[in-house]
Design a protein around this motif. Structure first.
Motif, mmCIF file in Angstrom:
data_model
loop_
_atom_site.group_PDB
_atom_site.id
_atom_site.type_symbol
_atom_site.label_atom_id
_atom_site.label_comp_id
_atom_site.label_asym_id
_atom_site.label_seq_id
_atom_site.Cartn_x
_atom_site.Cartn_y
_atom_site.Cartn_z
ATOM 1 N N SER A 19 31.291 10.929 94.519
ATOM 2 C CA SER A 19 32.501 10.282 95.029
ATOM 3 C C SER A 19 32.291 9.955 96.494
ATOM 4 O O SER A 19 31.493 10.591 97.180
ATOM 5 C CB SER A 19 33.717 11.197 94.859
ATOM 6 O OG SER A 19 33.533 12.400 95.597
ATOM 7 N N GLY A 20 33.020 8.974 96.994
ATOM 8 C CA GLY A 20 32.888 8.573 98.380
ATOM 9 C C GLY A 20 31.740 7.609 98.600
ATOM 10 O O GLY A 20 30.882 7.421 97.718
ATOM 11 N N HIS A 21 31.718 6.997 99.773
ATOM 12 C CA HIS A 21 30.742 5.955 100.077
ATOM 13 C C HIS A 21 30.257 6.112 101.518
ATOM 14 O O HIS A 21 30.523 7.109 102.175
ATOM 15 C CB HIS A 21 31.368 4.566 99.871
ATOM 16 C CG HIS A 21 32.054 4.401 98.569
ATOM 17 N ND1 HIS A 21 31.381 4.108 97.396
ATOM 18 C CD2 HIS A 21 33.370 4.501 98.220
ATOM 19 C CE1 HIS A 21 32.236 4.026 96.399
ATOM 20 N NE2 HIS A 21 33.455 4.256 96.870
ATOM 21 N N LEU A 22 29.564 5.103 101.975
ATOM 22 C CA LEU A 22 28.993 5.059 103.314
ATOM 23 C C LEU A 22 30.024 5.385 104.394
ATOM 24 O O LEU A 22 31.173 4.989 104.285
ATOM 25 C CB LEU A 22 28.447 3.645 103.539
ATOM 26 C CG LEU A 22 27.622 3.353 104.786
ATOM 27 C CD1 LEU A 22 26.253 3.995 104.683
ATOM 28 C CD2 LEU A 22 27.471 1.841 104.950
ATOM 29 N N ARG A 23 29.586 6.121 105.440
ATOM 30 C CA ARG A 23 30.412 6.361 106.623
ATOM 31 C C ARG A 23 29.664 5.805 107.835
ATOM 32 O O ARG A 23 28.449 6.011 107.953
ATOM 33 C CB ARG A 23 30.672 7.856 106.831
ATOM 34 C CG ARG A 23 31.797 8.413 105.929
ATOM 35 C CD ARG A 23 31.307 8.910 104.595
ATOM 36 N NE ARG A 23 32.423 9.288 103.731
ATOM 37 C CZ ARG A 23 32.926 10.521 103.684
ATOM 38 N NH1 ARG A 23 32.426 11.477 104.440
ATOM 39 N NH2 ARG A 23 33.934 10.788 102.883
ATOM 40 N N VAL A 24 30.366 5.142 108.718
ATOM 41 C CA VAL A 24 29.718 4.506 109.861
ATOM 42 C C VAL A 24 30.583 4.669 111.109
ATOM 43 O O VAL A 24 31.785 4.912 111.030
ATOM 44 C CB VAL A 24 29.460 2.999 109.609
ATOM 45 C CG1 VAL A 24 28.410 2.797 108.546
ATOM 46 C CG2 VAL A 24 30.751 2.283 109.217
ATOM 47 N N GLY A 25 29.943 4.527 112.263
ATOM 48 C CA GLY A 25 30.692 4.614 113.506
ATOM 49 C C GLY A 25 29.776 4.670 114.708
ATOM 50 O O GLY A 25 28.647 4.173 114.681
ATOM 51 N N ALA A 64 29.223 13.194 108.297
ATOM 52 C CA ALA A 64 29.810 12.519 109.455
ATOM 53 C C ALA A 64 31.298 12.813 109.540
ATOM 54 O O ALA A 64 31.852 12.972 110.632
ATOM 55 C CB ALA A 64 29.560 11.017 109.372
ATOM 56 N N LEU A 65 31.951 12.845 108.371
ATOM 57 C CA LEU A 65 33.372 13.168 108.278
ATOM 58 C C LEU A 65 33.574 14.393 107.386
ATOM 59 O O LEU A 65 33.074 14.408 106.258
ATOM 60 C CB LEU A 65 34.157 11.988 107.677
ATOM 61 C CG LEU A 65 34.407 10.791 108.580
ATOM 62 C CD1 LEU A 65 35.062 9.664 107.777
ATOM 63 C CD2 LEU A 65 35.279 11.171 109.761
ATOM 64 N N PRO A 66 34.241 15.418 107.885
ATOM 65 C CA PRO A 66 34.841 15.489 109.232
ATOM 66 C C PRO A 66 33.919 16.123 110.274
ATOM 67 O O PRO A 66 34.261 16.190 111.444
ATOM 68 C CB PRO A 66 36.059 16.374 108.994
ATOM 69 C CG PRO A 66 35.581 17.350 107.959
ATOM 70 C CD PRO A 66 34.664 16.556 107.042
ATOM 71 N N ASP A 67 32.733 16.616 109.841
ATOM 72 C CA ASP A 67 31.939 17.517 110.683
ATOM 73 C C ASP A 67 31.520 16.895 112.015
ATOM 74 O O ASP A 67 31.791 17.457 113.082
ATOM 75 C CB ASP A 67 30.689 17.976 109.926
ATOM 76 C CG ASP A 67 31.023 18.690 108.631
ATOM 77 O OD1 ASP A 67 32.216 18.895 108.370
ATOM 78 O OD2 ASP A 67 30.098 19.038 107.874
ATOM 79 N N LEU A 68 30.823 15.752 111.964
ATOM 80 C CA LEU A 68 30.348 15.142 113.204
ATOM 81 C C LEU A 68 31.523 14.695 114.066
ATOM 82 O O LEU A 68 31.510 14.875 115.294
ATOM 83 C CB LEU A 68 29.433 13.951 112.900
ATOM 84 C CG LEU A 68 28.726 13.335 114.110
ATOM 85 C CD1 LEU A 68 27.706 14.314 114.687
ATOM 86 C CD2 LEU A 68 28.043 12.026 113.746
ATOM 87 N N ALA A 69 32.547 14.124 113.447
ATOM 88 C CA ALA A 69 33.721 13.682 114.202
ATOM 89 C C ALA A 69 34.394 14.849 114.906
ATOM 90 O O ALA A 69 34.869 14.718 116.038
ATOM 91 C CB ALA A 69 34.701 12.977 113.268
ATOM 92 N N ALA A 92 35.167 6.030 107.140
ATOM 93 C CA ALA A 92 34.613 5.900 105.795
ATOM 94 C C ALA A 92 34.798 4.470 105.308
ATOM 95 O O ALA A 92 35.860 3.881 105.476
ATOM 96 C CB ALA A 92 35.304 6.873 104.846
ATOM 97 N N VAL A 93 33.756 3.919 104.722
ATOM 98 C CA VAL A 93 33.838 2.595 104.097
ATOM 99 C C VAL A 93 34.351 2.780 102.667
ATOM 100 O O VAL A 93 33.845 3.619 101.926
ATOM 101 C CB VAL A 93 32.465 1.900 104.090
ATOM 102 C CG1 VAL A 93 32.545 0.539 103.407
ATOM 103 C CG2 VAL A 93 31.928 1.751 105.510
ATOM 104 N N THR A 94 35.361 2.005 102.292
ATOM 105 C CA THR A 94 35.931 2.107 100.953
ATOM 106 C C THR A 94 35.885 0.750 100.256
ATOM 107 O O THR A 94 35.649 -0.277 100.888
ATOM 108 C CB THR A 94 37.394 2.595 101.012
ATOM 109 O OG1 THR A 94 38.195 1.594 101.647
ATOM 110 C CG2 THR A 94 37.498 3.895 101.809
ATOM 111 N N LYS A 95 36.134 0.755 98.978
ATOM 112 C CA LYS A 95 36.090 -0.489 98.201
ATOM 113 C C LYS A 95 37.126 -1.501 98.689
ATOM 114 O O LYS A 95 36.896 -2.709 98.613
ATOM 115 C CB LYS A 95 36.328 -0.199 96.716
ATOM 116 C CG LYS A 95 35.204 0.558 96.037
ATOM 117 C CD LYS A 95 35.495 0.767 94.571
ATOM 118 C CE LYS A 95 34.342 1.481 93.882
ATOM 119 N NZ LYS A 95 34.609 1.681 92.432
ATOM 120 N N THR A 96 38.243 -0.998 99.154
ATOM 121 C CA THR A 96 39.329 -1.891 99.577
ATOM 122 C C THR A 96 39.514 -1.865 101.082
ATOM 123 O O THR A 96 40.580 -2.197 101.584
ATOM 124 C CB THR A 96 40.648 -1.488 98.903
ATOM 125 O OG1 THR A 96 40.939 -0.119 99.221
ATOM 126 C CG2 THR A 96 40.550 -1.647 97.400
#
Length: 281
Positions: free
Chosen positions: A58-64, A80-85, A94-98
């Motif tokens: 579940s879940g997708h790419l995270r960027v920042g 990256a989320l939530p640890d690095l943040a 988080a990048v999501t489908k919508t």
């Protein structure tokens, strides 16, 4: 100008290849953080393409962006989320489908529609950045490859509107989701009135400014990518540097044909390998 690459310091489950321009998560769904090799300039676009996905997660790419010092080789968290943040000095989404709007650093949806903001990309086909000119088409997805892959995979007929699904090449810009193979994700920050805000660019569309004001004067900002969940492999799209012309030609070809059709083309083996990203000419 030098080629854009990933930083050699990365998560334990990441394997870099293709001269550190491709990041592949070898196992699990965690410990897959990667960073840009060099900090970004204000207005510089760091562009990725999703090359492989993997079902079962579940879940997708995270960027920042992050201001953490990679040279310190600090202990990298699993996510990256939530640890690095939560470590501070990092702004991740988080990048999501919508995904069609910016998020705050705690990943809450911004209340403003990005369409109400003036795009950072301008209105012409050529986009000016501090590292050089970028043609708008470079920000757009390897469309037909991803579109055909979704048709074969899903076989659900029309999904998002006229001309999508079914038979033939009914591609439109909405045929590809931000999380699909072939999707292109850009990261940048823009300084306005001495305030810096992060922007994401999904398949050539600016998603609007983040709510968070980034203290860009307190240290260099590196792009951060978490090859998380269903996202399995990403590649840096070369917008600048010595390989730009090669990649521009290759990317344009791949926008017109499906990657799975490459092997059937009447071309020399070396050219076919080049189109498949197996070698550099």
């Amino acid at each position: 100008m030098p080629t854009t690459r990933f930083h050699p310091y990365h998560g334990q489950n990441i394997r870099l290849s293709n001269d550190d321009m491709v990041a592949y998560r070898e196992t699990s769904f965690a410990h897959a953080l990667v960073f840009s090799e060099k900090p970004l300039l204000p207005g510089e676009i760091f562009l990725l393409e999703i090359e492989k996905t993997e079902r079962g997660w579940s879940g997708h790419l995270r960027v920042g962006l992050t201001q953490l010092c990679l040279a310190d080789h600090f202990e990298l968290p699993q996510y990256a989320l939530p640890d690095l943040a939560n470590m501070g000095r990092s702004w991740i989404s988080a990048v999501t489908k919508t995904h069609n709007r910016m998020f705050t650093s705690n990943n809450q949806t911004s209340q403003e529609d990005p369409s109400s903001h003036e795009t950072v990309l301008g209105s012409t086909d050529v986009i000016l950045t501090p590292r050089g000119k970028v043609h708008r088409s470079m920000l757009q997805p390897s469309c037909r490859a991803a579109y055909r892959e979704r048709n074969v995979r899903d076989r659900l007929g029309p999904r998002d509107g006229p001309g999508i699904g079914g038979g033939g090449d009914g591609f439109t810009q909405d045929s590809i989701l931000p999380t699909d193979v072939g999707s292109r994700i850009g990261i940048m920050f823009k300084v306005t009135n001495n305030e810096a805000r992060m922007h994401f660019i999904f398949n050539g569309e600016d998603q609007g400014p983040s709510d968070d004001v980034i203290p860009y004067r307190k240290g260099p900002l590196f792009a951060v990518v978490d090859v998380y969940g269903t996202t399995k492999q990403v590649r840096i799209v070369q917008l600048y540097g010595v390989t730009t012309l090669q990649n521009a030609c290759r990317d344009r070809i791949l926008q017109l044909i499906a990657k799975k059709d490459i092997s059937s083309l009447p071309l020399p083996k070396k050219i076919l390998q080049f189109l498949s990203y197996e070698i550099e000419l």
